[in-house]
Design a protein around this motif. Structure first.
Motif, PDB file in Angstrom:
ATOM      1  N   GLY A  35      -1.839  31.176  35.352  1.00 24.86           N
ATOM      2  CA  GLY A  35      -1.997  32.517  34.819  1.00 24.86           C
ATOM      3  C   GLY A  35      -0.685  33.267  34.723  1.00 24.86           C
ATOM      4  N   TRP A  36      -0.711  34.311  33.925  1.00 27.92           N
ATOM      5  CA  TRP A  36       0.383  35.278  33.855  1.00 27.92           C
ATOM      6  C   TRP A  36      -0.124  36.599  34.423  1.00 27.92           C
ATOM      7  CZ3 TRP A  36       5.423  34.598  32.681  1.00 27.92           C
ATOM      8  CH2 TRP A  36       5.793  33.417  32.031  1.00 27.92           C
ATOM      9  N   TYR A  37       0.749  37.249  35.153  1.00 29.96           N
ATOM     10  CA  TYR A  37       0.443  38.523  35.776  1.00 29.96           C
ATOM     11  C   TYR A  37       1.620  39.454  35.521  1.00 29.96           C
ATOM     12  CZ  TYR A  37      -2.674  35.315  38.158  1.00 29.96           C
ATOM     13  OH  TYR A  37      -3.612  34.339  38.415  1.00 29.96           O
ATOM     14  N   ARG A  38       1.412  40.754  35.688  1.00 31.25           N
ATOM     15  CA  ARG A  38       2.513  41.684  35.498  1.00 31.25           C
ATOM     16  C   ARG A  38       2.396  42.841  36.472  1.00 31.25           C
ATOM     17  NH1 ARG A  38       0.903  44.154  29.515  1.00 31.25           N
ATOM     18  NH2 ARG A  38      -0.889  45.424  30.201  1.00 31.25           N
ATOM     19  N   GLN A  39       3.548  43.429  36.769  1.00 32.04           N
ATOM     20  CA  GLN A  39       3.580  44.585  37.658  1.00 32.04           C
ATOM     21  C   GLN A  39       4.502  45.637  37.054  1.00 32.04           C
ATOM     22  OE1 GLN A  39       4.668  43.791  41.743  1.00 32.04           O
ATOM     23  NE2 GLN A  39       3.644  45.650  42.415  1.00 32.04           N
ATOM     24  N   ALA A  40       3.916  46.758  36.704  1.00 36.86           N
ATOM     25  CA  ALA A  40       4.676  47.876  36.167  1.00 36.86           C
ATOM     26  C   ALA A  40       5.159  48.754  37.322  1.00 36.86           C
ATOM     27  CB  ALA A  40       3.806  48.685  35.211  1.00 36.86           C
ATOM     28  N   PRO A  41       6.210  49.531  37.108  1.00 32.34           N
ATOM     29  CA  PRO A  41       6.731  50.397  38.176  1.00 32.34           C
ATOM     30  C   PRO A  41       5.653  51.310  38.736  1.00 32.34           C
ATOM     31  CG  PRO A  41       8.254  50.344  36.346  1.00 32.34           C
ATOM     32  CD  PRO A  41       7.027  49.624  35.889  1.00 32.34           C
ATOM     33  N   GLY A  42       5.512  51.307  40.060  1.00 29.66           N
ATOM     34  CA  GLY A  42       4.550  52.176  40.715  1.00 29.66           C
ATOM     35  C   GLY A  42       3.113  51.725  40.626  1.00 29.66           C
ATOM     36  N   LYS A  43       2.878  50.544  40.070  1.00 25.15           N
ATOM     37  CA  LYS A  43       1.517  50.044  39.925  1.00 25.15           C
ATOM     38  C   LYS A  43       1.357  48.705  40.624  1.00 25.15           C
ATOM     39  CE  LYS A  43       0.494  52.364  35.547  1.00 25.15           C
ATOM     40  NZ  LYS A  43      -0.032  52.179  34.161  1.00 25.15           N
ATOM     41  N   GLU A  44       0.104  48.335  40.863  1.00 32.15           N
ATOM     42  CA  GLU A  44      -0.172  47.045  41.471  1.00 32.15           C
ATOM     43  C   GLU A  44      -0.051  45.938  40.421  1.00 32.15           C
ATOM     44  OE1 GLU A  44      -3.265  48.398  45.025  1.00 32.15           O
ATOM     45  OE2 GLU A  44      -3.921  47.046  43.433  1.00 32.15           O
ATOM     46  N   GLU A  46      -1.165  43.031  38.110  1.00 27.68           N
ATOM     47  CA  GLU A  46      -2.444  42.860  37.439  1.00 27.68           C
ATOM     48  C   GLU A  46      -2.465  41.563  36.641  1.00 27.68           C
ATOM     49  OE1 GLU A  46      -3.108  46.000  34.609  1.00 27.68           O
ATOM     50  OE2 GLU A  46      -1.382  45.464  33.382  1.00 27.68           O
ATOM     51  N   PHE A  47      -3.661  41.089  36.414  1.00 26.47           N
ATOM     52  CA  PHE A  47      -3.880  39.884  35.635  1.00 26.47           C
ATOM     53  C   PHE A  47      -3.616  40.151  34.165  1.00 26.47           C
ATOM     54  CE2 PHE A  47      -5.847  36.094  34.108  1.00 26.47           C
ATOM     55  CZ  PHE A  47      -6.655  36.452  33.041  1.00 26.47           C
ATOM     56  N   VAL A  48      -2.991  39.181  33.486  1.00 33.28           N
ATOM     57  CA  VAL A  48      -2.726  39.298  32.051  1.00 33.28           C
ATOM     58  C   VAL A  48      -3.478  38.223  31.276  1.00 33.28           C
ATOM     59  CG1 VAL A  48      -0.959  39.178  30.256  1.00 33.28           C
ATOM     60  CG2 VAL A  48      -0.447  40.315  32.431  1.00 33.28           C
ATOM     61  N   ALA A  49      -3.283  36.950  31.661  1.00 36.80           N
ATOM     62  CA  ALA A  49      -3.893  35.857  30.905  1.00 36.80           C
ATOM     63  C   ALA A  49      -3.962  34.618  31.782  1.00 36.80           C
ATOM     64  CB  ALA A  49      -3.094  35.555  29.646  1.00 36.80           C
ATOM     65  N   ALA A  50      -4.881  33.715  31.461  1.00 35.92           N
ATOM     66  CA  ALA A  50      -5.021  32.476  32.205  1.00 35.92           C
ATOM     67  C   ALA A  50      -5.395  31.340  31.268  1.00 35.92           C
ATOM     68  CB  ALA A  50      -6.069  32.615  33.310  1.00 35.92           C
ATOM     69  N   ILE A  51      -5.021  30.130  31.689  1.00 32.01           N
ATOM     70  CA  ILE A  51      -5.353  28.928  30.924  1.00 32.01           C
ATOM     71  C   ILE A  51      -5.788  27.860  31.915  1.00 32.01           C
ATOM     72  CG2 ILE A  51      -2.951  28.099  30.956  1.00 32.01           C
ATOM     73  CD1 ILE A  51      -3.475  27.053  28.072  1.00 32.01           C
ATOM     74  N   ASP A  52      -6.836  27.117  31.570  1.00 37.01           N
ATOM     75  CA  ASP A  52      -7.313  26.134  32.523  1.00 37.01           C
ATOM     76  C   ASP A  52      -6.402  24.914  32.539  1.00 37.01           C
ATOM     77  OD1 ASP A  52      -9.928  24.081  30.995  1.00 37.01           O
ATOM     78  OD2 ASP A  52      -8.001  24.749  30.201  1.00 37.01           O
ATOM     79  N   TRP A  53      -6.628  24.029  33.514  1.00 34.49           N
ATOM     80  CA  TRP A  53      -5.703  22.927  33.748  1.00 34.49           C
ATOM     81  C   TRP A  53      -5.548  22.030  32.518  1.00 34.49           C
ATOM     82  CZ3 TRP A  53      -7.319  17.903  33.260  1.00 34.49           C
ATOM     83  CH2 TRP A  53      -8.713  17.706  33.183  1.00 34.49           C
ATOM     84  N   TYR A  95       5.047  37.685  35.826  1.00 34.61           N
ATOM     85  CA  TYR A  95       5.065  36.544  36.726  1.00 34.61           C
ATOM     86  C   TYR A  95       4.047  35.503  36.264  1.00 34.61           C
ATOM     87  CZ  TYR A  95       7.026  40.040  39.973  1.00 34.61           C
ATOM     88  OH  TYR A  95       7.774  41.018  40.576  1.00 34.61           O
ATOM     89  N   CYS A  96       4.349  34.243  36.539  1.00 34.38           N
ATOM     90  CA  CYS A  96       3.316  33.225  36.394  1.00 34.38           C
ATOM     91  C   CYS A  96       2.944  32.725  37.786  1.00 34.38           C
ATOM     92  CB  CYS A  96       3.770  32.081  35.508  1.00 34.38           C
ATOM     93  SG  CYS A  96       5.029  31.013  36.218  1.00 34.38           S
ATOM     94  N   ASN A  97       1.760  32.180  37.893  1.00 31.27           N
ATOM     95  CA  ASN A  97       1.253  31.664  39.157  1.00 31.27           C
ATOM     96  C   ASN A  97       0.024  30.846  38.862  1.00 31.27           C
ATOM     97  OD1 ASN A  97       0.547  31.270  41.907  1.00 31.27           O
ATOM     98  ND2 ASN A  97       1.308  33.299  42.440  1.00 31.27           N
TER      99      ASN A  97
END
Length: 115
Positions: A35-44, A46-53, A95-97
């Motif tokens: 998945g891809w996630y993102r964090q904006a200034p002052g925010k938690e 959050e999930f952006v997108a995901a792809i299965d294996w 971020y990816c994870n």
């Protein structure tokens, strides 16, 4: 130890595009959903997108649906995020994870969208 190295961020004007890459170590990209996630200034973060294996199924946050596309190249152990029609509110560190995410996070890549 799993390695996640994000790249491709930068400064872009609203309406522009960027392509993010995430290089993974070992068989992470093949064994796990990613998945891809993102964090904006002052925010938690959050999930952006995901792809299965297998790369056969994807899902997106409502805020990016229709504008972002997640994909992967298993041969290169890389996950991509193609971002189009970017908006200032997309500004964040990306971020990816694994998906769901593990406790290990890479350094991320900064995306800044100017209005």
């Amino acid at each position: 130890q799993v390695q996640l190295v994000e790249s491709g961020g930068g400064l872009v004007q609203a309406g522009g595009s960027l392509r993010l890459s995430c290089a993974t170590s070992g068989r992470t990209n093949i064994v796990y959903d990613m998945g891809w996630y993102r964090q904006a200034p002052g925010k938690e973060r959050e999930f952006v997108a995901a792809i299965d294996w297998s790369g056969g199924s994807t899902r997106y946050a409502d805020s990016v649906k229709g504008r972002f596309t997640i994909s992967k190249d298993n041969a290169k152990n890389t996950v991509f995020l193609q971002m189009s029609s970017l908006k200032p509110e997309d500004t964040a560190i990306y971020y990816c994870n694994r998906h769901p995410p593990s406790d290990y996070w890479g350094q991320g890549t900064q995306v800044t969208v100017s209005s």
